[in-house]
Design an enzyme around this catalytic site. Structure first.
Site, PDB file in Angstrom:
ATOM      1  N   HIS A  99      -3.793  -6.686  -4.631  1.00  5.52           N
ATOM      2  CA  HIS A  99      -3.234  -5.523  -3.941  1.00  5.52           C
ATOM      3  C   HIS A  99      -3.493  -5.643  -2.436  1.00  5.52           C
ATOM      4  CE1 HIS A  99      -1.187  -1.826  -4.137  1.00  5.52           C
ATOM      5  NE2 HIS A  99      -1.749  -1.314  -5.211  1.00  5.52           N
TER       6      HIS A  99
ATOM      7  N   CYS B 124      10.611   1.597   1.354  1.00  2.78           N
ATOM      8  CA  CYS B 124      11.579   0.521   1.571  1.00  2.78           C
ATOM      9  C   CYS B 124      13.009   1.035   1.431  1.00  2.78           C
ATOM     10  CB  CYS B 124      11.310  -0.659   0.648  1.00  2.78           C
ATOM     11  SG  CYS B 124      11.045  -0.225  -1.062  1.00  2.78           S
TER      12      CYS B 124
ATOM     13  N   GLU C 101      10.665  -8.029  -3.607  1.00  2.00           N
ATOM     14  CA  GLU C 101      11.185  -6.735  -3.150  1.00  2.00           C
ATOM     15  C   GLU C 101      10.701  -6.578  -1.719  1.00  2.00           C
ATOM     16  OE1 GLU C 101      12.936  -4.405  -4.680  1.00  2.00           O
ATOM     17  OE2 GLU C 101      12.883  -5.091  -6.759  1.00  2.00           O
TER      18      GLU C 101
ATOM     19  N   TRP D 123       0.808  -1.223   0.000  1.00  2.00           N
ATOM     20  CA  TRP D 123       0.000   0.000   0.000  1.00  2.00           C
ATOM     21  C   TRP D 123       0.837   1.267   0.000  1.00  2.00           C
ATOM     22  CZ3 TRP D 123       2.330   1.981   4.091  1.00  2.00           C
ATOM     23  CH2 TRP D 123       2.908   1.071   4.976  1.00  2.00           C
ATOM     24  N   ASN D 124       2.172   1.185   0.197  1.00  2.00           N
ATOM     25  CA  ASN D 124       2.926   2.428   0.451  1.00  2.00           C
ATOM     26  C   ASN D 124       3.062   3.320  -0.782  1.00  2.00           C
ATOM     27  OD1 ASN D 124       4.704   0.495  -0.571  1.00  2.00           O
ATOM     28  ND2 ASN D 124       6.458   1.233   0.593  1.00  2.00           N
TER      29      ASN D 124
HETATM   30  P1  NDP Z   1       2.688  -7.231   4.183  1.00  2.00           P
HETATM   31  O1  NDP Z   1       3.928  -7.783   3.649  1.00  2.00           O
HETATM   32  O2  NDP Z   1       1.894  -8.071   5.131  1.00  2.00           O
HETATM   33  O3  NDP Z   1       1.706  -6.840   2.964  1.00  2.00           O
HETATM   34  C1  NDP Z   1       2.159  -6.601   1.656  1.00  2.00           C
HETATM   35  C2  NDP Z   1       1.314  -7.415   0.679  1.00  2.00           C
HETATM   36  O4  NDP Z   1       1.570  -8.811   0.888  1.00  2.00           O
HETATM   37  C3  NDP Z   1      -0.184  -7.232   0.876  1.00  2.00           C
HETATM   38  O5  NDP Z   1      -0.834  -7.291  -0.375  1.00  2.00           O
HETATM   39  C4  NDP Z   1      -0.536  -8.429   1.738  1.00  2.00           C
HETATM   40  O6  NDP Z   1      -1.880  -8.778   1.656  1.00  2.00           O
HETATM   41  C5  NDP Z   1       0.347  -9.504   1.146  1.00  2.00           C
HETATM   42  N1  NDP Z   1       0.620 -10.640   2.007  1.00  2.00           N
HETATM   43  C6  NDP Z   1       0.946 -10.635   3.324  1.00  2.00           C
HETATM   44  N2  NDP Z   1       1.175 -11.887   3.762  1.00  2.00           N
HETATM   45  C7  NDP Z   1       0.983 -12.719   2.719  1.00  2.00           C
HETATM   46  C8  NDP Z   1       1.055 -14.123   2.543  1.00  2.00           C
HETATM   47  N3  NDP Z   1       1.387 -14.935   3.538  1.00  2.00           N
HETATM   48  N4  NDP Z   1       0.781 -14.635   1.322  1.00  2.00           N
HETATM   49  C9  NDP Z   1       0.458 -13.821   0.311  1.00  2.00           C
HETATM   50  N5  NDP Z   1       0.362 -12.474   0.414  1.00  2.00           N
HETATM   51  C10 NDP Z   1       0.632 -11.923   1.599  1.00  2.00           C
HETATM   52  O7  NDP Z   1       3.024  -5.842   4.811  1.00  2.00           O
HETATM   53  P2  NDP Z   1       2.196  -4.948   5.860  1.00  2.00           P
HETATM   54  O8  NDP Z   1       1.229  -4.137   5.116  1.00  2.00           O
HETATM   55  O9  NDP Z   1       1.634  -5.724   6.985  1.00  2.00           O
HETATM   56  O10 NDP Z   1       3.380  -4.059   6.405  1.00  2.00           O
HETATM   57  C11 NDP Z   1       4.228  -4.619   7.404  1.00  2.00           C
HETATM   58  C12 NDP Z   1       5.661  -4.286   7.159  1.00  2.00           C
HETATM   59  O11 NDP Z   1       6.097  -4.762   5.885  1.00  2.00           O
HETATM   60  C13 NDP Z   1       5.975  -2.811   7.102  1.00  2.00           C
HETATM   61  O12 NDP Z   1       6.074  -2.255   8.366  1.00  2.00           O
HETATM   62  C14 NDP Z   1       7.284  -2.836   6.348  1.00  2.00           C
HETATM   63  O13 NDP Z   1       8.305  -3.204   7.236  1.00  2.00           O
HETATM   64  C15 NDP Z   1       7.087  -3.936   5.336  1.00  2.00           C
HETATM   65  N6  NDP Z   1       6.651  -3.404   4.038  1.00  2.00           N
HETATM   66  C16 NDP Z   1       7.601  -3.206   3.079  1.00  2.00           C
HETATM   67  C17 NDP Z   1       7.231  -2.630   1.877  1.00  2.00           C
HETATM   68  C18 NDP Z   1       8.231  -2.394   0.803  1.00  2.00           C
HETATM   69  O14 NDP Z   1       8.054  -1.471   0.013  1.00  2.00           O
HETATM   70  N7  NDP Z   1       9.267  -3.217   0.688  1.00  2.00           N
HETATM   71  C19 NDP Z   1       5.869  -2.204   1.603  1.00  2.00           C
HETATM   72  C20 NDP Z   1       4.949  -2.502   2.677  1.00  2.00           C
HETATM   73  C21 NDP Z   1       5.347  -3.078   3.830  1.00  2.00           C
HETATM   74  P3  NDP Z   1      -2.780  -8.854   2.993  1.00  2.00           P
HETATM   75  O15 NDP Z   1      -2.680  -7.517   3.628  1.00  2.00           O
HETATM   76  O16 NDP Z   1      -4.113  -9.216   2.462  1.00  2.00           O
HETATM   77  O17 NDP Z   1      -2.165  -9.924   3.860  1.00  2.00           O
END
Ligand code: NDP
Length: 452
Positions: A156, A263, A229, A131-132
């Site tokens: 998403h 990130c 990523e 979402w960021n």
């Molecule tokens: P998540 O990694 O949980 O979410 C990112 C995406 O992955 C969402 O679409 C989420 O969907 C999906 N997802 C999560 N777990 C699974 C899984 N087991 N299988 C398949 N898809 C999955 O991040 P958060 O939003 O909870 O953020 C938490 C932390 O992640 C942040 O504080 C940051 O540290 C890191 N982050 C890093 C980013 C980057 O740009 N590299 C971007 C966002 C977060 P759903 O929400 O439905 O689980």
């Protein structure tokens, strides 16, 4: 039936309820994707490029509305949301122009009459995005992947499903065939089922280490390629001969952009002893003057964090760091999703804010004795996305760049993504590359052709 809510993090107001798509609806989309991919891959680069130029134009026409949607769903300030939409349009223009050149077959002299390597699409690319940067993260992978002849299904993050559907609509408005880009309103169970399906060729995920490990394990189980990523805890090294004003400006800009939810943000400032006090004072002044608040107000520099749980996690990290001995110089307070721009000094390598990723507006200063300690501490992280070095001596910086365990190193500049340069991580920050030539080839399979 599972439902999702998108909530404005600035106001707490519910923006929209979404109902998860049924397995039958998802099957229809997958079948359409697989069917469309065959004709889509048969189109020329010029034909696909024309559609992407049209998509760039569509984004530019809708820029203000899309920016408002981004701001409402995840809270970034309007100016940053506007810039994000334009960056997506630029990405469409870049690959519309360059994809054919980047995927040109490589003729390799051997003892054959002719031998070459060609780059072909993988098929249906499943993408799980965060979402960021609700538009940019999607355009970053999708534009090269689709220019290469793939189609995509996007899952998403639930708090930005509105953005996912707006992107899908923009593709439709630009004239793309319906099955080329489809968003799915679903949870992670649907992702697991899709990954198991033979019609899905590969998966890409941007998000947390936890999500990446889980999706990569599933991809491995089904022998499918993945591009990840993940998080980062990037170091910004300030050496004694750096331009401290520029370094401080860049450090604060890098750390506080998008309310720190980036990130590739500089998350750990490693500063040589002789300039540490002066640098810290400059950063402190800049952080104190950042206006945090309503992201729709033009003079606001930082909006809220995107979700309350993210703000609570950050609050816990800051409180723990202070208990562990860090000095709180600015901020540290939270009001709902709003987290004040924060500066922590005297942070040691065993502190939680040094060891873990901090995904919010928290800058962390650690003193280092010399360049050797700077490199050692920069590398003392499970992550390795990018890093920055500030010094007048660019030859020295180039030499040190080779010693940093990171996917990119920027010298005297703020780390940023650019369609022309590859981006990606090492260690727990993931693998594969996005953008530029590497970022289109990672969404292809290479084929060797040998004519004896
Ligand atoms: P998540 O990694 O949980 O979410 C990112 C995406 O992955 C969402 O679409 C989420 O969907 C999906 N997802 C999560 N777990 C699974 C899984 N087991 N299988 C398949 N898809 C999955 O991040 P958060 O939003 O909870 O953020 C938490 C932390 O992640 C942040 O504080 C940051 O540290 C890191 N982050 C890093 C980013 C980057 O740009 N590299 C971007 C966002 C977060 P759903 O929400 O439905 O689980």
């Amino acid at each position: 039936m599972k439902t999702f809510q998108s909530i404005n993090p600035n106001t707490g107001q519910v923006l929209q309820d979404y109902t998860a798509e049924t397995p039958e609806q998802i099957e229809t989309k997958l079948a359409r994707a697989a069917e469309t991919q065959r004709t889509w891959a048969g189109q020329s680069f010029a034909e696909r490029g024309d559609l992407f130029r049209q998509l760039a134009a569509t984004l530019r026409v809708q820029q203000a509305d899309l920016a408002d949607l981004i701001t409402a769903e995840m809270g970034k300030i309007k100016a940053e949301a506007m810039a994000e939409v334009e960056k997506c349009a630029g990405q469409c223009d870049y690959y519309a122009e360059q994809a054919e050149r980047l995927l040109h077959p490589d003729i390799i002299p051997t003892d054959a009459q002719k031998s070459l390597v060609v780059y072909e699409p993988v098929g249906v690319v499943l993408a799980i995005m965060p979402w960021n940067f609700p538009l940019w993260q999607v355009f970053r992978y999708a534009v090269p992947a689709l220019m290469a002849g793939n189609v995509t299904l996007l899952k998403h993050a639930p708090n930005v499903f509105g953005c996912a559907l707006a992107i899908e609509q923009a593709y439709r408005t630009a004239g793309f065939p319906e099955g080329v880009f489809q968003a799915i309103v679903a949870d992670t169970d649907a992702v697991a089922n899709l990954l198991a399906d033979d019609r899905v060729g590969m998966v890409t995920l941007t998000g947390s280490e936890r999500a990446g490990a889980s999706v990569a394990a599933l991809a491995g189980q089904h022998i499918k390629k993945s591009v990840l990523e993940l998080g980062g805890s990037d170091a910004l090294i300030v050496l004694a001969d750096a331009d401290l004003d520029r370094a401080a400006q860049a450090a604060v800009q890098s750390r506080m952009m998008n309310a720190g939810q980036v990130c590739i943000a500089a998350k750990r400032f490693l500063v040589e002893s002789s300039v540490k006090a002066a640098f810290t004072e400059k950063v402190k002044t800049l952080v104190e003057h950042l206006k945090q608040g309503d992201p729709t107000e033009p003079d606001t520099k930082l909006g809220p964090l995107a979700r309350i749980d993210l703000a609570e996690t950050l609050e816990r990290q800051v409180q723990t760091a202070v208990q562990e001995g860090a000095t709180l110089l600015v901020g540290g307070t939270r009001h709902d999703c709003h987290f004040a721009p924060t500066l922590l000094d005297n942070v040691t390598p065993d502190s939680v804010v040094f060891r873990e990723e901090t995904f919010g507006p928290v800058a962390v200063i650690t003193e280092v004795a010399d360049e050797a300690e700077a490199i050692r501490l920069a590398n003392q992280s499970r992550y390795g996305l990018s890093a920055a070095i500030w010094t007048h001596d660019v030859a020295r910086a180039e030499r040190l760049s080779h010693q940093l365990e990171a996917g990119s190193v920027f010298v005297n500049a703020v780390v940023r993504s650019d369609s022309r340069l590859p981006i990606g991580g090492v260690k727990k920050s993931g693998y594969g590359r996005e953008l530029s030539e590497a970022g289109i080839k990672d969404f292809c399979q290479s084929k060797t052709i040998y004519i004896g």
